[in-house]
Scaffold this active site. Structure first.
Site, PDB file in Angstrom:
ATOM      1  N   LYS A 153      -2.065   5.651  -3.431  1.00  0.00           N
ATOM      2  CA  LYS A 153      -1.368   4.372  -3.263  1.00  0.00           C
ATOM      3  C   LYS A 153      -1.768   3.474  -4.419  1.00  0.00           C
ATOM      4  CE  LYS A 153      -0.932   0.993   0.510  1.00  0.00           C
ATOM      5  NZ  LYS A 153      -1.533   0.596   1.793  1.00  0.00           N
ATOM      6  N   SER A 162       2.057   0.452   5.056  1.00  0.00           N
ATOM      7  CA  SER A 162       2.386   0.119   3.690  1.00  0.00           C
ATOM      8  C   SER A 162       2.169   1.291   2.713  1.00  0.00           C
ATOM      9  CB  SER A 162       1.580  -1.089   3.221  1.00  0.00           C
ATOM     10  OG  SER A 162       0.210  -0.879   3.423  1.00  0.00           O
ATOM     11  N   SER A 205      -1.382   1.173   8.091  1.00  0.00           N
ATOM     12  CA  SER A 205      -0.673   1.534   6.863  1.00  0.00           C
ATOM     13  C   SER A 205      -0.811   2.967   6.396  1.00  0.00           C
ATOM     14  CB  SER A 205      -1.092   0.586   5.737  1.00  0.00           C
ATOM     15  OG  SER A 205      -0.566  -0.703   6.011  1.00  0.00           O
TER      16      SER A 205
END
Lengths: 94, 452
Positions: free
Chosen positions: B61, B136, B160
């Protein structure tokens, strides 16, 4: 919520055209989170972190392998001057 | 296209050792897939140029700082930021012999559950391009679902890792708070944030956790609790009691999700686990707790983005990020601090007490991850409160610090993946991975991949 007051605390400018819609959204969100007040928990202590750790210290020693060079430290700044970061002036001269 | 990347991480490591194929072949396949699919599904914000290296690929990420490689946290406020140091998790994986192929798309700063809250790239669900990946860590979950990389490192503050794992049909581990170093992880809510793996199975997550877990002197919140050889625990036959919180399966949960999880509970019984109904009444208070404390912590953390040492000006924050900063600032401000922030901190203690009593009755418990199937673009992001309600099952873990493993457990009639989570007490990752591994020995949900 006083958007201008909170905005100045948060160092955020809210577009005046969006103020009304932001204000309506804040009302909905604050209404949503305000249900926290319904819990009967006044006698509980606050939890701010869950590690059970306290006072994690280290010696005040410099590890030269971790030090950024001046060039590296400045490498992402929009404005630099003679090896310094440039900031907005804070003190006004009369 | 050859299918080396369909193999598990364990199979890839062993295959390279036995010289059945080379890690260079795996890397070439990964880059070929990036070239073919990144423009369509956008799981990557940045693709790292292929070097001469011959290592097994992974991605992260874009919230992890990588030296010399652009790091944006999904926001154009950091749109041109080139990392000046390496996050500990990145360093550990490099040292273990893995190579980074790219940085994954995400909700900016972790602020979201759909990966739509970004002005850079919005990833598309590989099972249905008109739907969100979840968030996320949406790009990370999509990259694993698409078999572009055998694993990715995501980040979980209120779901997330688990939410996109569920909506993309992959396995993800939210670790105990402090299990994995957060040094170099761009902070959202510093007392909730966790660093963890997304992969195709609990077994693969165990391999990665062995590498990344452990105390780090550069993260004062990282735990001295010993990290284990998690793969040693996978196939143990334990007589665990699995709790089922009855209130989690009421109204508001899509019946297809409820049905898939109830079927999984039957599989747990076949594995010899005892099933125990437990109670967690009025659990929606945790959503209120989360949406006071997380914005409060983020209002403080995002204060450093003043455009002086790095980054663009603060007016480049997205509307959702500005909303969260404002809610947090308000909750911490004079006159409101006691009613909001302080009260939420007490609610956190209340939550920890609830966990203590639940774990007296069971060793782990099972829960839904999302109340609905993955929505179409625009359905969540346009309505802030509706957006927050989607987090109802995943915000419950982070304020208490407890770990949770997200596992695929079925598909809807429309062919979309369904996930469930197994939650345990602090530092019970080996227990979660053991249950997950044994469940995945009995079922095939985690082996299904989308037709791209």
């Amino acid at each position: 919520m006083d958007i201008n007051h909170v905005g100045s605390l948060a160092n955020l400018k809210i577009d005046p055209k969006k103020q009304k819609s932001f204000s309506e959204q804040f009302d909905k969100i604050l209404n949503f989170v305000s249900k926290i007040s319904q819990l009967k928990i006044s006698e509980l202590k606050e939890t701010s972190q869950v590690t059970d750790l306290n006072n994690i210290l280290r010696n005040d020693d410099i590890d030269p392998t971790r030090v950024l060079t001046q060039e590296e430290a400045l490498s992402n700044a929009k404005q630099t001057h003679n090896g310094y970061f440039v900031v907005d002036s804070i003190l006004n001269r009369e | 296209m050859s299918e080396l990347l369909d193999k598990s991480l364990k199979e890839l490591i062993e295959g390279v050792k036995k010289k059945e194929f080379s890690s260079r072949e795996i890397l070439d396949e990964s880059y070929a897939k990036i070239e073919k699919y990144n423009d369509i599904y956008s799981p990557f914000i940045t693709v790292v140029e292929k070097g001469e290296t011959s290592d097994i690929p992974f991605s992260m990420k874009d919230v992890y700082v990588t030296r010399g490689i652009k790091t944006t946290a999904g926001s154009s406020v950091l749109g041109n930021y080139i990392g000046q140091y390496d996050a500990t998790v990145y360093k550990k994986l490099k040292q273990a012999g893995y190579v980074l192929v790219g940085k994954n798309s995400q909700d900016a700063w972790g602020h979201g559950g759909s990966s739509e809250n970004t002005d850079i790239k919005i990833p598309k669900n590989p099972w249905d391009k008109s739907r969100v990946t979840g968030g996320s860590s949406g790009g990370s979950a999509a990259a694993v679902a698409m078999r572009i990389v055998p694993f990715a490192i995501g980040e979980d503050t209120g779901g997330s890792i688990r939410n996109p794992a569920a909506w993309c049909g992959v396995t993800g581990l939210k670790v105990s708070y402090g299990r994995v170093s957060r040094y170099g992880a761009i902070a959202y809510a510093s007392s909730f944030d966790t660093v963890g793996p997304i992969a195709k199975s609990a077994e693969d997550c165990a391999y990665i956790l062995e590498i990344i877990a452990g105390r780090d002197k550069y993260d004062a919140t990282s735990s001295p609790h010993p990290a284990l050889k998690y793969t040693d625990f996978l196939d143990r036959k334990n007589n665990f009691t699995i709790g089922v919180p009855k209130e989690f399966f009421g109204e508001g949960l899509d019946p297809e999700i409820g049905y898939a999880i109830k079927k999984a509970v039957k599989e747990f019984e076949k594995l010899g686990y005892k099933i125990e109904e437990v109670s967690f009444p009025d659990f929606d208070f945790v959503l209120a707790l989360y949406y006071i404390i997380a914005p409060s912590e983020t209002s403080s953390n995002l204060g450093r983005y003043d455009g002086v040492r790095y980054g663009a000006s603060r007016d480049k924050f997205t509307e959702e990020t500005k909303r969260r900063i404002m809610i947090g600032t308000y909750s911490l401000s004079s006159g409101y601090y006691d009613a909001y922030y302080r009260q939420a901190q007490k609610a956190r203690t209340h939550l920890i007490n609830i966990y203590k009593s639940i774990f007296e009755k069971c060793d782990v418990f099972v829960s839904p991850i999302t109340p609905t199937m993955p929505p179409k673009f625009g359905e969540l992001i346009d309505d802030p409160v509706k957006n927050y309600l989607a987090d109802i099952y995943t915000v419950i873990q982070n304020p208490a610090g407890v770990p949770s493993l997200a596992l695929p457990c079925g598909f809807s009639k429309a062919g979309l993946p369904i996930g469930m989570q197994i939650v345990g007490p602090m530092f019970s990752e080996e227990r979660l991975l053991n249950v997950g591994y044994r469940y995945q020995q009995m079922t095939n949900w985690h082996l299904r991949k989308p037709k791209l």
